[in-house]
Design an enzyme around this catalytic site. Structure first.
Site, short mmCIF file in Angstrom:
data_model
loop_
_atom_site.label_atom_id
_atom_site.label_comp_id
_atom_site.label_asym_id
_atom_site.label_seq_id
_atom_site.Cartn_x
_atom_site.Cartn_y
_atom_site.Cartn_z
N TYR A 47 -2.57 -6.60 -0.30
CA TYR A 47 -1.25 -7.15 -0.62
C TYR A 47 -1.14 -7.58 -2.09
O TYR A 47 -0.11 -8.12 -2.50
CB TYR A 47 -0.93 -8.33 0.30
CG TYR A 47 -1.06 -8.00 1.76
CD1 TYR A 47 -0.49 -6.84 2.29
CD2 TYR A 47 -1.78 -8.82 2.63
CE1 TYR A 47 -0.63 -6.51 3.63
CE2 TYR A 47 -1.92 -8.51 3.98
CZ TYR A 47 -1.34 -7.35 4.47
OH TYR A 47 -1.48 -7.03 5.80
N HIS A 76 2.60 3.40 -1.49
CA HIS A 76 3.94 2.88 -1.76
C HIS A 76 3.86 1.54 -2.49
O HIS A 76 2.82 0.87 -2.49
CB HIS A 76 4.72 2.71 -0.45
CG HIS A 76 4.02 1.82 0.55
ND1 HIS A 76 3.98 0.45 0.44
CD2 HIS A 76 3.32 2.13 1.68
CE1 HIS A 76 3.30 -0.06 1.44
NE2 HIS A 76 2.88 0.94 2.21
N THR A 82 5.28 -6.19 7.87
CA THR A 82 5.52 -5.35 9.04
C THR A 82 6.14 -6.21 10.14
O THR A 82 6.07 -7.45 10.09
CB THR A 82 4.21 -4.74 9.56
OG1 THR A 82 3.30 -5.82 9.88
CG2 THR A 82 3.57 -3.84 8.51
N LYS A 314 -10.34 -3.31 6.00
CA LYS A 314 -10.20 -1.93 5.50
C LYS A 314 -11.52 -1.18 5.57
O LYS A 314 -11.57 0.00 5.92
CB LYS A 314 -9.66 -1.95 4.07
CG LYS A 314 -8.18 -2.26 3.99
CD LYS A 314 -7.33 -1.13 4.53
CE LYS A 314 -5.85 -1.41 4.44
NZ LYS A 314 -5.36 -2.31 5.50
#
Length: 509
Positions: A47, A76, A82, A314
């Site tokens: 983020y 993006h 979300t 991740k």
């Protein structure tokens, strides 16, 4: 439907651009990305807004070399939360407001804070990030734009089919063409520029899309990333939670996951606004966005904990810590190899043979040397894993799911600490908002003339290089030189895992 082709820009002029010129006083610049409050903003994991990562190897084109190919794979730009994360944030704010009987001074703003952020879409901040990215891409690779009136000389654009990814590609293209027009200042007789189209590839559950995972059932069902994060939260969040419960409120007891949602608000509430806006304050003399007040609830060490948590998710969910992660990136790697070698795509995983076999939707020509693809952070992780970028990461030492390694909290972005990065994985260095991976081919000669490749026979002189957010990564398995580059044929050979289809058969075992 697997494909849409939409027009991009048949004519661009300054009068037709929306918001879109970089502010020289902004925290966010095309050259360096976001640099304000870096001790905080660079510790938000995926983020974090894009920032240029210092490189031990110079990212400049080496003397005596000339670029022959450039491709960007981009995440993006900054987005709103979300739906699931937005619901969690809203729930904890409601919990506090309905139960708290007292607020500490630093927490009182929550009483009047109204959560009005959008869901999923690109923010104004993210739009500008992508415009800046397009400007930088043009400035770096202008030498490859041989003739701006020739469509084949201009970037070929593809985007995965989610709205924020498409919008990111459009804003990138706006930045690219605005920089081109400012540089070339073409006469009116050469306008409009050649019509450009963007290939949009569906993200439907059954669509073959090399920039969006979803087909490999075993991978989609895996929980390795969630499990690593859950273990880490249980070991490291209780002290943070206890402090907030003791010092921040009375009448409300937050859980560890509640605290995580409040920490999420720090980046999301910050990147919801343009880099230069009414949020500019005197405390930021160079201009730029003020940090969200939620950031002030946490210490620098808290954000190191937060950053490491995101890296664990991740690494073990979409990177080397998941045995099927690399396989998700195999299709894209095989498309990259096809472009690098100007030869048909050979793949039986996530590629769409209809698209990749059509010159209109996947051009393979020696005259096509500039490409731009737009995707998501999780998909980029799989692609980078398939490219063997993370082979130097010492998972046992650097990715423990209970304890943060000393090196993780000490390296930061200081170029003096570059040597300490070996074996370290930080997700904010890899896939922040507006992350970009540059794939380059170059040919070099001894006298510095940098002559163009003249024939197929000279292809054996071409070198491949990869930069991740401006950091040159030394390629693995292909006899990389001191500048991190490999000969094209050696690089292709090193992608044996991708060329044989990875472990695609295990997806459905």
């Amino acid at each position: 439907m697997f494909l849409l082709m939409v027009p991009l820009f048949s004519y661009l002029a300054a009068a037709s651009l929306r918001v879109l010129s970089p502010n020289p006083a902004s925290c966010d610049s095309p050259e360096l990305g976001y640099q304000c409050n870096s001790e905080t903003t660079h510790t938000w994991g995926q983020y974090s807004p894009f920032f240029s990562v210092p490189s031990e190897i110079s990212p400049s084109v080496p003397e005596g070399c000339r670029l022959t190919f450039a491709q960007v794979l981009s995440r993006h730009g900054a987005r709103f939360p979300t739906p699931g994360k937005a619901a969690a944030i809203s729930a904890v704010l409601t919990k506090i407001k309905t139960s708290a009987t007292w607020y500490a001074p630093d927490f009182e703003f929550i009483k009047d804070y109204n959560y009005v952020l959008g869901v999923d879409h690109l923010t104004a901040f993210g739009e500008q990030e992508m415009v800046n990215s397009g400007i930088k891409f043009y400035q770096r690779y202008a030498s490859l734009i041989r003739d701006y009136t020739d469509p084949e000389s201009l970037p070929f654009i593809r985007a995965s089919g989610q709205e924020r990814v498409i919008a990111s590609a459009e804003n990138f293209t706006t930045g690219f063409y605005s920089a081109l027009l400012a540089d070339k200042n073409p006469p009116p007789s050469s306008l409009p520029l050649p019509r450009q189209e963007m290939v949009i590839i569906s993200e439907s559950p059954t669509a073959n899309n090399t920039m969006h995972h979803g087909l490999c059932r075993a991978f989609e069902d895996s929980t390795t990333g969630d499990a690593a994060q859950a273990t880490f939260i249980a070991a490291n969040f209780p002290p943070i939670t206890a402090r907030l419960n003791a010092q921040g409120f009375k009448g409300v007891t937050l859980s560890d996951t509640d605290v995580l949602s409040l920490m999420d608000l720090c980046p999301f509430d910050t990147v919801a606004y343009p880099p230069s806006s009414s949020l500019t304050t005197s405390s930021s003399p160079s201009g730029g966005s003020k940090l969200s007040p939620f950031c002030s609830l946490f210490t620098a060490q808290d954000f190191t904990v937060y950053d490491y948590l995101q890296s664990l998710g991740k690494f073990y969910g979409y990177g080397p810590g998941n045995s099927l992660a690399a396989t998700q990136g195999v299709g894209y790697v095989n498309e990259l190899l096809a472009r690098l070698t100007v030869s048909p795509v050979v793949d039986n995983t996530t590629t769409n043979s209809t698209l990749d076999g059509n010159e209109d939707t996947f051009p393979l020509s020696r005259n096509r040397t500039v490409f731009a693809d737009f995707s998501h952070d999780n998909d980029m992780m799989g692609i980078l894993t398939a490219l063997r970028i993370f082979e130097g990461v010492d998972a046992e030492k650097m990715m423990d799911n209970t304890t943060i390694p000393r090196e993780y909290g000490e390296t930061g972005d200081d170029p003096a600490n570059l040597k300490e990065r070996e074996g370290l994985f930080k997700v904010g260095w890899v896939v922040p908002f507006a992350a970009r991976v540059y794939f380059e081919k170059m040919i070099c000669d001894g006298d510095g003339s940098g002559e163009m490749v003249q024939s197929e026979e000279e292809q054996d002189k071409e070198l491949v290089r990869i930069l991740v957010n401006d950091r040159v990564v030394k390629l693995n398995g292909c006899e990389a030189d001191e500048l991190g580059r490999c000969k094209l044929d050696k690089f292709v050979e090193s992608m044996e895992f991708a060329r044989r289809g990875g472990d695609w058969d295990k997806c459905f075992a």
